[in-house]
Scaffold this motif. Structure first.
Motif, short mmCIF file in Angstrom:
data_model
loop_
_atom_site.label_atom_id
_atom_site.label_comp_id
_atom_site.label_asym_id
_atom_site.label_seq_id
_atom_site.Cartn_x
_atom_site.Cartn_y
_atom_site.Cartn_z
N MET A 1 -15.00 26.21 -0.38
CA MET A 1 -14.92 24.75 -0.25
C MET A 1 -13.55 24.34 0.24
SD MET A 1 -15.72 21.87 -3.16
CE MET A 1 -15.44 20.13 -2.85
N THR A 2 -13.52 23.48 1.24
CA THR A 2 -12.27 22.95 1.74
C THR A 2 -11.62 22.06 0.68
OG1 THR A 2 -13.25 22.93 3.95
CG2 THR A 2 -11.22 21.67 3.64
N ARG A 3 -10.32 22.18 0.52
CA ARG A 3 -9.60 21.43 -0.50
C ARG A 3 -9.29 20.01 -0.03
NH1 ARG A 3 -6.92 24.67 -4.32
NH2 ARG A 3 -5.11 23.28 -4.31
N LEU A 4 -9.29 19.08 -0.97
CA LEU A 4 -8.98 17.69 -0.69
C LEU A 4 -7.62 17.33 -1.28
CD1 LEU A 4 -9.72 14.75 0.18
CD2 LEU A 4 -10.75 14.48 -2.09
N SER A 5 -6.70 16.91 -0.40
CA SER A 5 -5.42 16.38 -0.83
C SER A 5 -5.44 14.88 -0.55
CB SER A 5 -4.26 17.05 -0.07
OG SER A 5 -3.01 16.60 -0.56
N VAL A 6 -5.20 14.07 -1.57
CA VAL A 6 -5.24 12.62 -1.43
C VAL A 6 -3.85 12.10 -1.08
CG1 VAL A 6 -5.71 10.43 -2.56
CG2 VAL A 6 -7.17 12.41 -3.03
N ASN A 7 -3.76 11.43 0.05
CA ASN A 7 -2.51 10.79 0.47
C ASN A 7 -2.43 9.43 -0.23
OD1 ASN A 7 -0.60 9.16 1.91
ND2 ASN A 7 -0.71 10.61 3.62
N ILE A 8 -1.40 9.23 -1.05
CA ILE A 8 -1.31 8.01 -1.86
C ILE A 8 -0.32 6.99 -1.28
CG2 ILE A 8 -2.10 9.12 -3.97
CD1 ILE A 8 0.82 9.36 -4.85
N ASN A 9 0.00 7.11 0.00
CA ASN A 9 0.90 6.13 0.63
C ASN A 9 0.42 4.69 0.46
OD1 ASN A 9 2.36 8.35 1.55
ND2 ASN A 9 2.67 7.47 3.57
N LYS A 10 -0.89 4.49 0.63
CA LYS A 10 -1.42 3.13 0.59
C LYS A 10 -1.28 2.50 -0.80
CE LYS A 10 -2.55 2.27 4.82
NZ LYS A 10 -1.87 3.44 5.40
N ILE A 11 -1.30 3.32 -1.83
CA ILE A 11 -1.06 2.80 -3.18
C ILE A 11 0.36 2.25 -3.27
CG2 ILE A 11 -0.95 3.38 -5.62
CD1 ILE A 11 -3.78 3.38 -4.42
N ALA A 12 1.30 2.98 -2.67
CA ALA A 12 2.69 2.51 -2.66
C ALA A 12 2.84 1.24 -1.83
CB ALA A 12 3.60 3.61 -2.13
N THR A 13 2.07 1.13 -0.76
CA THR A 13 2.12 -0.07 0.08
C THR A 13 1.72 -1.30 -0.74
OG1 THR A 13 1.60 1.20 2.07
CG2 THR A 13 1.22 -1.17 2.16
N ILE A 14 0.64 -1.18 -1.51
CA ILE A 14 0.18 -2.29 -2.35
C ILE A 14 1.23 -2.64 -3.39
CG2 ILE A 14 -1.59 -3.04 -3.97
CD1 ILE A 14 -3.54 -1.15 -2.50
N ARG A 15 1.77 -1.63 -4.03
CA ARG A 15 2.82 -1.87 -5.04
C ARG A 15 4.02 -2.61 -4.44
NH1 ARG A 15 6.25 3.23 -6.35
NH2 ARG A 15 6.80 2.71 -4.20
N ASN A 16 4.47 -2.12 -3.28
CA ASN A 16 5.68 -2.69 -2.68
C ASN A 16 5.47 -4.12 -2.20
OD1 ASN A 16 6.67 -0.15 -3.14
ND2 ASN A 16 6.81 0.44 -0.99
N ALA A 17 4.22 -4.47 -1.89
CA ALA A 17 3.96 -5.82 -1.39
C ALA A 17 4.27 -6.89 -2.42
CB ALA A 17 2.49 -5.93 -0.96
N ARG A 18 4.19 -6.53 -3.70
CA ARG A 18 4.40 -7.52 -4.76
C ARG A 18 5.67 -7.24 -5.57
NH1 ARG A 18 0.70 -11.18 -7.15
NH2 ARG A 18 1.93 -12.52 -8.53
N GLY A 19 6.20 -6.02 -5.44
CA GLY A 19 7.32 -5.64 -6.29
C GLY A 19 6.81 -5.13 -7.62
N GLY A 20 7.72 -4.70 -8.47
CA GLY A 20 7.30 -4.17 -9.76
C GLY A 20 6.68 -2.80 -9.63
N ASN A 21 5.78 -2.48 -10.54
CA ASN A 21 5.19 -1.14 -10.57
C ASN A 21 3.69 -1.19 -10.79
OD1 ASN A 21 5.46 1.68 -10.39
ND2 ASN A 21 5.42 1.89 -12.62
N ASN A 22 3.04 -2.13 -10.12
CA ASN A 22 1.59 -2.28 -10.23
C ASN A 22 1.00 -2.35 -8.82
OD1 ASN A 22 -0.94 -2.70 -11.34
ND2 ASN A 22 -0.70 -4.92 -11.42
N PRO A 23 0.17 -1.36 -8.46
CA PRO A 23 -0.32 -0.22 -9.25
C PRO A 23 0.76 0.84 -9.47
CG PRO A 23 -1.14 -0.06 -7.01
CD PRO A 23 -0.45 -1.38 -7.11
N ASN A 24 0.62 1.55 -10.55
CA ASN A 24 1.55 2.61 -10.92
C ASN A 24 1.23 3.86 -10.11
OD1 ASN A 24 2.61 4.97 -12.35
ND2 ASN A 24 3.17 3.53 -13.97
N LEU A 25 2.13 4.23 -9.21
CA LEU A 25 1.88 5.33 -8.29
C LEU A 25 1.67 6.65 -9.01
CD1 LEU A 25 1.98 5.74 -5.10
CD2 LEU A 25 4.21 6.76 -5.52
N VAL A 26 2.48 6.92 -10.02
CA VAL A 26 2.37 8.17 -10.76
C VAL A 26 1.02 8.25 -11.48
CG1 VAL A 26 3.28 9.47 -12.73
CG2 VAL A 26 4.85 8.53 -11.01
N LYS A 27 0.61 7.15 -12.08
CA LYS A 27 -0.68 7.14 -12.77
C LYS A 27 -1.83 7.39 -11.79
CE LYS A 27 -3.68 4.53 -15.91
NZ LYS A 27 -4.88 4.87 -15.14
#
Length: 240
Positions: A1-27
């Motif tokens: 089975m080919t492995r899936l690596s999830v790129n979480i850049n877009k989660i950081a984009t959403i977080r940075n748009a508002r400031g703070g830590n929501n959504p929490n990238l590490v979580k």
């Protein structure tokens, strides 16, 4: 089975748009692993418009699957990767002002530079992958500079998939076959989605890993993150 690596850049984009830590990238990264992802990918850029360099340090402390750092290897990137020592570094020739990656390396023209980078990272025990177009000559150049893997840049495949999927995938099959002959590992990424992933996975011989971010995070808005990851994993199961 080919492995899936999830790129979480877009989660950081959403977080940075508002400031703070929501959504929490590490979580989110930990949730992706818990839901079945076999790796986490980040692509820090010099302007830190999504992934911040501190994010990479924070993630290194908690990610238990394969950690893949991709990006243009400027001096700051090199220092970060050597400090973190991820399982894999993916070298991408994107300009600092690029919205997203849009081409692979010319592995012949930049052979000396790539060879230096690869030797630098391998000295720290880091597996190296080079972002390349579906061009057998570029695959051969990648082998010549000593990389462990290539990552096929799949945007052209995704663009033409709806018109003629067989024609769209053909150059990627040829590039993959040449990589197999040369003993190179094969990754792939860029614009792979629920629509086109299963066919690509079935056609590419020796495909080991895909890195998917934008489409997967977008799908998660509709289907939920856990369900979406399972849907992508099913696309990568050759037995289905």
């Amino acid at each position: 089975m080919t492995r899936l690596s999830v790129n979480i850049n877009k989660i950081a984009t959403i977080r940075n748009a508002r400031g703070g830590n929501n959504p929490n990238l590490v979580k989110v990264a930990l949730d992706c692993e818990r839901f079945g992802a076999q790796g986490i990918t980040v692509h820090p850029r010099p302007d830190e418009r999504h992934i911040r360099y501190q994010d990479v340090l924070d993630l290194k402390e908690v990610v238990t699957t394969e950690f893949n750092i991709e990006g243009n290897p400027d001096e700051r990137f090199i220092e970060l990767v050597k400090r973190v020592r991820p399982e894999q570094v993916t070298l991408v020739p994107d300009a600092p002002d690029a919205i997203t990656s849009n081409a692979g390396w010319d592995t012949v023209r930049h052979a000396d530079h790539l060879r230096y980078l690869i030797d630098t990272f391998k000295a720290d025990g880091i597996r190296v992958s080079i972002f390349v177009d579906a061009d057998e000559r570029m695959v051969e150049g990648a082998k010549a500079v000593g990389t462990d893997r290539i990552e096929l840049y799949t945007e052209p495949y995704a663009t033409h998939y709806a018109d003629d999927r067989e024609a769209a995938v053909t150059p990627f099959v040829r590039a993959a076959m040449r990589a197999n002959e040369l003993g190179l590992g094969i990754n792939a990424g860029h614009d792979l989605s629920l629509e086109n992933l299963q066919f690509f996975n079935q056609k590419i011989p020796g495909l080991q890993e895909v890195s998917i971010g934008h489409a997967l995070i977008s799908d998660a808005l509709y289907f939920g993150l856990e369900n979406t990851i399972q849907m992508y994993l099913r696309c990568l199961n050759r037995d289905l």
